[in-house]
Motif scaffolding. Structure first.
Motif, PDB file in Angstrom:
ATOM      1  N   THR A  35       0.855  -1.186   0.000  1.00 37.01           N
ATOM      2  CA  THR A  35       0.000   0.000   0.000  1.00 37.01           C
ATOM      3  C   THR A  35       0.885   1.228   0.000  1.00 37.01           C
ATOM      4  N   PHE A  36       0.577   2.145  -0.884  1.00 40.47           N
ATOM      5  CA  PHE A  36       1.425   3.317  -1.099  1.00 40.47           C
ATOM      6  C   PHE A  36       0.497   4.512  -1.225  1.00 40.47           C
ATOM      7  N   LYS A  37       0.560   5.451  -0.289  1.00 44.59           N
ATOM      8  CA  LYS A  37      -0.429   6.531  -0.290  1.00 44.59           C
ATOM      9  C   LYS A  37       0.137   7.780   0.371  1.00 44.59           C
ATOM     10  N   GLY A  38      -0.522   8.904   0.077  1.00 45.26           N
ATOM     11  CA  GLY A  38      -0.223  10.168   0.730  1.00 45.26           C
ATOM     12  C   GLY A  38      -1.237  10.410   1.831  1.00 45.26           C
ATOM     13  N   ASN A  39      -1.759  11.626   1.876  1.00 43.93           N
ATOM     14  CA  ASN A  39      -2.717  11.946   2.940  1.00 43.93           C
ATOM     15  C   ASN A  39      -4.152  11.731   2.494  1.00 43.93           C
ATOM     16  N   THR A  40      -4.366  10.772   1.579  1.00 45.35           N
ATOM     17  CA  THR A  40      -5.701  10.380   1.145  1.00 45.35           C
ATOM     18  C   THR A  40      -5.868   8.888   1.394  1.00 45.35           C
TER      19      THR A  40
END
Length: 416
Positions: A35-40
């Motif tokens: 899993t690879f994500k920013g602030n969403t």
């Protein structure tokens, strides 16, 4: 291991030549649930504002508590290596060990869960906007897998409007993206050469439309209103299942079994290409790790063998069918390939997936590894899809491509 060594040499040669496009490397079998994500809440393809953080998490199922290291590289808009030195885009150091990991708890499948947050104490800041690649290496400095992400500066306004295609031949099947880029503070110099747009459907770079130039300008506004160049196949809503309670048959699951691990058998799916469009809410190919009984799903969710099945047809029985979705970053490989059982006229496959809510669909893959996403599910202009527009800018004499703005649109309210 041979694949990783070849890829490392491949990356090195690319950096020397400076003109070849780099691709993500998919992980080996023992690495799962990246899993690879920013602030969403969206996973995969993080697009974050300069100064925000990005989080990478993954599981290693070999039970070795192995050490992993990360490196960060900067790229041009077309994913060729940029001319920047590492000190020009990174404040601090990379090639550091991932220190944050936990072992699974109360699960049949043993695994270690790793978490990397950037910025951190060693990698303090990414200084410039643009395209980035985060690469994960093992203790032998062999590349294990890599993922792309993007950082933008909020310098322009990007208006996105989703419409039906103007091409009468595909008016029932395609969606068109109109774009208007404007700025009150920034003057575009020679925009047909310095400004480029990228359109991404449902966070899937495999189907992205790139290198778009403005069709015309009005004052300081760049207008993209193409007939065919910005059109996407509408596709269909994703199929889905949920197994947050591993001991019971949940949504989309016909029955369960417990062997060495839990086995979940999904209901057999059928072709939807010749059926009328039906709105079926989905999360656009994404997935979410959940566990109804867990305080921490990251280490308490178990791995389950998911059994997929698709009813065959005269059209499909000679085709190569794959399972497709963001659960493996839309990769197409031997693990996603369906096996056809002529006696039962059914395609089957089994994937080891972590408990959660998953979107998926079936696609036809050709011999040249091009694929037809609508061959089984169909293409409908009404399909709800998410679109992101990324604007790149390289001023005259500049050494790298900035991302100066992003825009987002959805086809839920598509117009003619």
């Amino acid at each position: 291991m041979k694949q990783n060594i070849k890829y490392t040499i491949f990356l090195f040669l690319f950096s020397l030549l400076g003109f070849s496009q780099i691709q993500e490397l998919n992980p080996p079998d023992y690495i799962k649930t990246i899993t690879f994500k920013g602030n969403t809440p969206e996973t995969q393809l993080p697009i974050l504002k300069l100064g925000e953080y990005v989080i990478l998490e993954f599981d290693a199922l070999n039970g070795d508590e192995a050490d992993f290291y990360y490196k960060i590289d900067h790229f041009n808009y077309d994913w060729t290596p940029s001319a920047l030195m590492k000190s020009e885009f990174l404040d601090g150091f990379d090639n550091q060990r991932i220190r944050n990991y936990e072992n699974s708890y109360n699960t049949y499948q043993i695994y270690s869960h790793y978490k990397l947050t950037i910025p951190n104490a060693q990698t303090k800041r990414l200084k410039v906007s643009g395209n980035y690649m985060l690469s994960i290496y093992n203790n032998d400095d062999a590349l294990v897998f890599s993922r792309k992400f993007m950082i933008y500066e909020d310098k322009v306004n990007v208006g996105v409007n989703i419409k039906r295609t103007r091409n009468i031949e595909f008016i029932e099947e395609k969606q068109r993206v109109d774009i208007i880029v404007s700025s009150e503070s920034m003057q575009f110099n020679n925009p047909k050469q310095t400004v480029k747009a990228l359109i991404v459907q449902n966070n899937n770079l495999n189907t992205a439309i790139s290198n778009l130039k403005p069709l015309y300008t009005i004052g300081n506004k760049l207008i993209y209103k193409y007939d065919n160049e910005t059109s996407f196949w509408g596709g269909n809503e994703y199929l889905y299942f949920e197994n947050k309670d591993v001991r019971a048959a949940n949504t989309g699951i016909q029955f369960i079994d417990l062997k060495d691990l839990y086995h979940n058998y999904l209901f057999t799916n059928v072709e939807r290409i010749n059926k009328p469009y039906t709105y079926n809410p989905d999360i656009n190919g994404n997935y979410v790790i959940t566990n109804v009984d867990a305080d921490n799903p990251n280490i308490e969710s178990d791995y389950v063998w998911m059994h997929f099945s698709l009813l065959g047809s005269d059209y499909l029985k000679d085709k190569t069918v794959h399972i497709y979705g963001n659960f493996n970053n839309y990769a197409i490989d031997e693990s996603t390939k369906m096996t056809y059982n002529a006696a039962e006229n059914i395609f089957t496959n089994t994937l080891l997936l972590k408990q959660g809510f998953y979107n998926y669909k079936y696609i036809v893959v050709n011999n040249d590894y091009t694929f037809d996403e609508g061959a089984i599910s169909g293409n409908y202009y009404q399909t709800e899809n998410n679109y992101k527009v990324i604007i790149y800018y390289r001023d005259l004499g500049a050494r790298y491509d900035k991302i100066i703005g992003i825009g987002e649109g959805n086809s839920v309210n598509i117009s003619n």
